[in-house]
Design an enzyme around this catalytic site. Sequence first.
Site, PDB file in Angstrom:
ATOM      1  N   ASN A 162     -16.538 -51.091-107.462  1.00  0.00           N
ATOM      2  CA  ASN A 162     -15.302 -51.864-107.582  1.00  0.00           C
ATOM      3  C   ASN A 162     -14.126 -50.980-107.172  1.00  0.00           C
ATOM      4  O   ASN A 162     -14.303 -49.815-106.839  1.00  0.00           O
ATOM      5  CB  ASN A 162     -15.144 -52.417-109.008  1.00  0.00           C
ATOM      6  CG  ASN A 162     -15.071 -51.307-110.030  1.00  0.00           C
ATOM      7  OD1 ASN A 162     -14.150 -50.499-110.018  1.00  0.00           O
ATOM      8  ND2 ASN A 162     -16.060 -51.248-110.912  1.00  0.00           N
ATOM      9  N   ARG A 163     -12.923 -51.524-107.210  1.00  0.00           N
ATOM     10  CA  ARG A 163     -11.759 -50.843-106.637  1.00  0.00           C
ATOM     11  C   ARG A 163     -11.059 -49.875-107.578  1.00  0.00           C
ATOM     12  O   ARG A 163      -9.979 -49.401-107.287  1.00  0.00           O
ATOM     13  CB  ARG A 163     -10.734 -51.878-106.164  1.00  0.00           C
ATOM     14  CG  ARG A 163     -11.206 -52.730-105.026  1.00  0.00           C
ATOM     15  CD  ARG A 163     -10.080 -53.606-104.495  1.00  0.00           C
ATOM     16  NE  ARG A 163     -10.611 -54.668-103.649  1.00  0.00           N
ATOM     17  CZ  ARG A 163     -10.974 -54.496-102.386  1.00  0.00           C
ATOM     18  NH1 ARG A 163     -10.845 -53.313-101.809  1.00  0.00           N
ATOM     19  NH2 ARG A 163     -11.470 -55.512-101.695  1.00  0.00           N
TER      20      ARG A 163
END
Length: 224
Positions: free
Chosen positions: A30-31
């Site tokens: 994920n970011r």
Amino acid sequence: GATGPLTGRHVLITSGPTHEPIDPVRYIANRSSGKQGHAIAEAAIEAGATVTLVSGPVSLPDPAGARIIRVETAREMLDAVEHALPADLFVATAAVADWRPSRQNDSKLKKHSDGEPLALSLIENPDILATVGRSASARPRLVIGFAAETDRLLEHATAKLDRKGCDMIVANDVGPTTGVMGGDRNTVHLVTRAGIESWPTLSKIDVARRLIARCAETLTGILP
Ligand code: C5P
């Protein structure tokens, strides 16, 4: 290290994303940049604490003075956290992957020659915050979670307080227009059973310092 309001306290922090392998060369991620979690580690060190930082894969310098345990997956993160307990304060900042591929292939997956879609089957990861927050034997006196939401922020955050056994949820809006994910600033709301307190937009290190100051105050009130 420095002497401060958290001298003599052990602060355990998770930071960064987790990577969940699909095969030897691919993973789900994920970011999360780890910036907020690492800033909390720095602030806790400034406040005199003994700090253990359990970090997923990030490209940030190690906060000087913390004990750092690097992990990749959610299950490794849980294991590292459990081994690092006991702690006085647990801050779960990591963006732990909610799911992992139900099996990790030993060799690199190949494209289907007929162009058929590939189905990935995902299973739920353990919830590290809930495991620690609801632990009967090893719960730190103060347990803080984060809630990154794109919608119905405060409603979701409030539900998490009880579900995960937290004393406080730090709710932040990570919608695509906010620039929070990977950015240097954050706008947070502190959700406790006493109510909600909204802070102005601050740098992540200032959010960290204010949060740590708040936790130190609370711990002073409840611990010898
Ligand atoms: O439910 P949600 O993932 O939004 O909750 C976020 C909070 O829970 C964060 O504090 C995060 O670090 C923690 N968490 C965790 N383990 C998971 C999922 C979330 O510790 N598997």
